[in-house]
Write an enzyme that holds these catalytic residues in place. Structure first.
Site, PDB file in Angstrom:
ATOM      1  N   SER A 106       0.853  -1.189   0.000  1.00  0.00           N
ATOM      2  CA  SER A 106       0.000   0.000   0.000  1.00  0.00           C
ATOM      3  C   SER A 106       0.889   1.239   0.000  1.00  0.00           C
ATOM      4  O   SER A 106       1.980   1.228   0.590  1.00  0.00           O
ATOM      5  CB  SER A 106      -0.876   0.020   1.255  1.00  0.00           C
ATOM      6  OG  SER A 106      -1.489   1.288   1.401  1.00  0.00           O
ATOM      7  N   TYR A 149      -0.782  -0.482  10.139  1.00  0.00           N
ATOM      8  CA  TYR A 149      -1.051  -0.905   8.755  1.00  0.00           C
ATOM      9  C   TYR A 149       0.145  -0.596   7.848  1.00  0.00           C
ATOM     10  O   TYR A 149       0.581  -1.432   7.050  1.00  0.00           O
ATOM     11  CB  TYR A 149      -2.302  -0.167   8.282  1.00  0.00           C
ATOM     12  CG  TYR A 149      -2.773  -0.442   6.881  1.00  0.00           C
ATOM     13  CD1 TYR A 149      -3.507  -1.592   6.593  1.00  0.00           C
ATOM     14  CD2 TYR A 149      -2.536   0.468   5.859  1.00  0.00           C
ATOM     15  CE1 TYR A 149      -3.970  -1.824   5.305  1.00  0.00           C
ATOM     16  CE2 TYR A 149      -2.998   0.247   4.578  1.00  0.00           C
ATOM     17  CZ  TYR A 149      -3.720  -0.902   4.303  1.00  0.00           C
ATOM     18  OH  TYR A 149      -4.182  -1.121   3.036  1.00  0.00           O
ATOM     19  N   LYS A 209       2.417  -3.179   5.700  1.00  0.00           N
ATOM     20  CA  LYS A 209       2.485  -3.068   4.241  1.00  0.00           C
ATOM     21  C   LYS A 209       3.916  -2.844   3.754  1.00  0.00           C
ATOM     22  O   LYS A 209       4.280  -3.300   2.666  1.00  0.00           O
ATOM     23  CB  LYS A 209       1.569  -1.939   3.756  1.00  0.00           C
ATOM     24  CG  LYS A 209       0.069  -2.249   3.925  1.00  0.00           C
ATOM     25  CD  LYS A 209      -0.322  -3.531   3.242  1.00  0.00           C
ATOM     26  CE  LYS A 209      -1.813  -3.634   2.952  1.00  0.00           C
ATOM     27  NZ  LYS A 209      -2.181  -4.935   2.370  1.00  0.00           N
TER      28      LYS A 209
HETATM   29  N1  LIG Z   1      -9.027  -0.072  -1.126  1.00  0.00           N
HETATM   30  C1  LIG Z   1      -7.881   0.591  -1.209  1.00  0.00           C
HETATM   31  O1  LIG Z   1      -7.807   1.762  -1.657  1.00  0.00           O
HETATM   32  C2  LIG Z   1      -6.612  -0.068  -0.786  1.00  0.00           C
HETATM   33  C3  LIG Z   1      -5.442   0.707  -0.750  1.00  0.00           C
HETATM   34  C4  LIG Z   1      -4.240   0.103  -0.410  1.00  0.00           C
HETATM   35  C5  LIG Z   1      -4.211  -1.255  -0.113  1.00  0.00           C
HETATM   36  N2  LIG Z   1      -5.375  -1.970  -0.120  1.00  0.00           N
HETATM   37  C6  LIG Z   1      -5.280  -3.394   0.208  1.00  0.00           C
HETATM   38  O2  LIG Z   1      -6.019  -4.141  -0.739  1.00  0.00           O
HETATM   39  C7  LIG Z   1      -6.526  -5.324  -0.106  1.00  0.00           C
HETATM   40  C8  LIG Z   1      -8.026  -5.437  -0.334  1.00  0.00           C
HETATM   41  O3  LIG Z   1      -8.648  -4.343   0.301  1.00  0.00           O
HETATM   42  P1  LIG Z   1     -10.159  -3.889   0.020  1.00  0.00           P
HETATM   43  O4  LIG Z   1     -10.123  -2.430  -0.107  1.00  0.00           O
HETATM   44  O5  LIG Z   1     -10.763  -4.717  -1.047  1.00  0.00           O
HETATM   45  O6  LIG Z   1     -10.827  -4.203   1.441  1.00  0.00           O
HETATM   46  P2  LIG Z   1     -12.102  -5.090   1.841  1.00  0.00           P
HETATM   47  O7  LIG Z   1     -12.294  -4.891   3.301  1.00  0.00           O
HETATM   48  O8  LIG Z   1     -13.243  -4.779   0.941  1.00  0.00           O
HETATM   49  O9  LIG Z   1     -11.621  -6.569   1.524  1.00  0.00           O
HETATM   50  C9  LIG Z   1     -10.744  -7.298   2.337  1.00  0.00           C
HETATM   51  C10 LIG Z   1     -11.281  -8.703   2.466  1.00  0.00           C
HETATM   52  O10 LIG Z   1     -10.338  -9.490   3.230  1.00  0.00           O
HETATM   53  C11 LIG Z   1     -11.100 -10.374   4.052  1.00  0.00           C
HETATM   54  N3  LIG Z   1     -10.298 -10.801   5.204  1.00  0.00           N
HETATM   55  C12 LIG Z   1      -9.929 -10.027   6.257  1.00  0.00           C
HETATM   56  N4  LIG Z   1      -9.209 -10.750   7.120  1.00  0.00           N
HETATM   57  C13 LIG Z   1      -9.113 -12.007   6.603  1.00  0.00           C
HETATM   58  C14 LIG Z   1      -8.467 -13.197   7.032  1.00  0.00           C
HETATM   59  N5  LIG Z   1      -7.789 -13.245   8.194  1.00  0.00           N
HETATM   60  N6  LIG Z   1      -8.559 -14.309   6.255  1.00  0.00           N
HETATM   61  C15 LIG Z   1      -9.259 -14.268   5.083  1.00  0.00           C
HETATM   62  N7  LIG Z   1      -9.896 -13.167   4.639  1.00  0.00           N
HETATM   63  C16 LIG Z   1      -9.812 -12.041   5.386  1.00  0.00           C
HETATM   64  C17 LIG Z   1     -12.316  -9.545   4.459  1.00  0.00           C
HETATM   65  O11 LIG Z   1     -13.381 -10.373   4.901  1.00  0.00           O
HETATM   66  C18 LIG Z   1     -12.629  -8.771   3.192  1.00  0.00           C
HETATM   67  O12 LIG Z   1     -13.584  -9.423   2.374  1.00  0.00           O
HETATM   68  C19 LIG Z   1      -6.121  -5.223   1.362  1.00  0.00           C
HETATM   69  O13 LIG Z   1      -4.915  -5.927   1.576  1.00  0.00           O
HETATM   70  C20 LIG Z   1      -5.891  -3.746   1.554  1.00  0.00           C
HETATM   71  O14 LIG Z   1      -5.019  -3.470   2.625  1.00  0.00           O
HETATM   72  C21 LIG Z   1      -6.566  -1.415  -0.452  1.00  0.00           C
END
Ligand SMILES: NC(=O)c1ccc[n+]([C@@H]2O[C@H](COP(=O)([O-])OP(=O)(O)OC[C@H]3O[C@@H](n4cnc5c(N)ncnc54)[C@H](O)[C@@H]3O)[C@@H](O)[C@H]2O)c1
Length: 292
Positions: free
Chosen positions: A153, A166, A170
């Site tokens: 991230s 976080y 990351k």
């Molecule tokens: N959305 C953004 O702008 C953004 C930015 C930087 C990084 N990210 C990263 O992208 C990834 C996806 O994020 P997102 O925005 O889709 O979030 P989200 O919350 O929609 O999806 C994350 C999913 O991971 C699942 N999860 C959580 N803990 C778990 C575990 N222990 N075992 C199995 N599943 C688990 C949750 O149930 C959820 O469905 C994450 O790693 C997040 O840190 C997202």
């Protein structure tokens, strides 16, 4: 012809958000997909349920694709091993792993607890380890190439206010990705880093976004093509690199160093200060997670 015909992909945290979009697109492009998701709330609390993953699987199958659900916790070794077992039992192989599952417990550092730190690091950093190790071991034991995408991230790569736990996790994933990409070269195992930016439940109420209509380009389905590119043979020449994928498109994010102050002899702290213009990059507007 799909870009992932004949491939088997494991996508963690694919019951919603970005992972769900990757799962749907990968299946459309011919991959057989393991849709992993524990369920639970954004902060990792609550009882898990495989129902979110199963719904994505049902939709993929209804659309003519191949998928199977898995409800294991990525942050345990038993979970990681069972995720691989799900792939092998259903499809006999694995070619692609996208470590995507994640949670968020944002607070300014002084307000964070040790429990927050431990859980966030466990799900993101250890979770990436727990899912990667079984897949890596299987690929190596079977002499097969593969692609592993680890989700970092900009919060870890550039830093972001209120995300110490976080961001640390990351940034750790970035280091893990760099090392494993070097080890993977001779085995044909590519390891890539991803810094996504998307409108999901994780980001929908961040400052500046709350109550705002999302930019359509920031919806997960418009981020997924960049990740499909990384997973497919279109990116076969690339390993050990981080791509930022967001509403602003796709770009590489890189660690850089200046030529620095190179005296070639013992030196004093004052001399370093005197050569600050060589030590540091020219002062430019700093790129932060929010602007990345
Ligand atoms: N959305 C953004 O702008 C953004 C930015 C930087 C990084 N990210 C990263 O992208 C990834 C996806 O994020 P997102 O925005 O889709 O979030 P989200 O919350 O929609 O999806 C994350 C999913 O991971 C699942 N999860 C959580 N803990 C778990 C575990 N222990 N075992 C199995 N599943 C688990 C949750 O149930 C959820 O469905 C994450 O790693 C997040 O840190 C997202």
């Amino acid at each position: 012809m799909g870009l992932l015909d004949g491939k088997v992909a494991i996508i963690t945290g694919a019951g919603g958000g970005l992972g769900e979009a990757y799962a749907r697109l990968f299946a459309k492009e011919g991959a057989s997909v393991v849709v992993n998701d524990l369920g639970g709330a954004r902060d990792g609390s609550g009882d898990g349920s495989v129902s979110a993953a199963q719904k994505v699987v049902n939709d993929i199958i209804a659309a003519g694709g191949k998928a199977v659900a898995n409800g294991d916790d990525v942050s345990t070794m038993a979970g990681g091993e069972n995720i691989l077992k799900t792939a092998l039992d259903a499809f006999g192989q694995v070619d692609i792993l996208v470590c995507n599952a994640g949670i968020l417990r944002d607070k300014t550092f002084g307000n964070t607890s040790e429990a927050d730190w431990d859980l966030v690091v466990k799900v993101h950093l250890k979770g990436t380890y727990c899912c990667t190790m079984p897949v890596w071991t299987w690929l190596r034991a079977n002499g097969r190439p593969g692609t592993i995408i680890m989700t970092s991230s900009t919060s870890g790569l550039y830093g972001n206010f209120g995300q110490s736990n976080y961001g640390a996790a990351k940034a750790g994933i970035y280091g893990f990705m760099r090392v494993l990409s070097i080890e993977g070269r001779k085995y044909g195992i590519r390891v890539m880093g991803l810094a996504p930016g998307a409108f999901t439940r994780m980001t929908s109420d961040l400052p500046g976004r709350k109550g705002q209509e999302p930019d359509p380009l920031s919806l997960p389905e418009n981020i997924a093509p960049g990740v499909l590119y990384m997973a497919s043979d279109l990116a076969a020449d690339h390993t050990g690199k981080v791509l930022g994928v967001s509403s602003r498109g796709v770009r590489e994010i890189k660690m850089l160093q200046t030529d620095g102050f190179q005296p070639g002899r013992p030196y004093t702290a004052q001399e370093v200060a005197d050569h600050a213009a060589e030590v540091f990059f020219p002062a430019a507007p700093e790129k932060t997670a929010a602007s990345a």
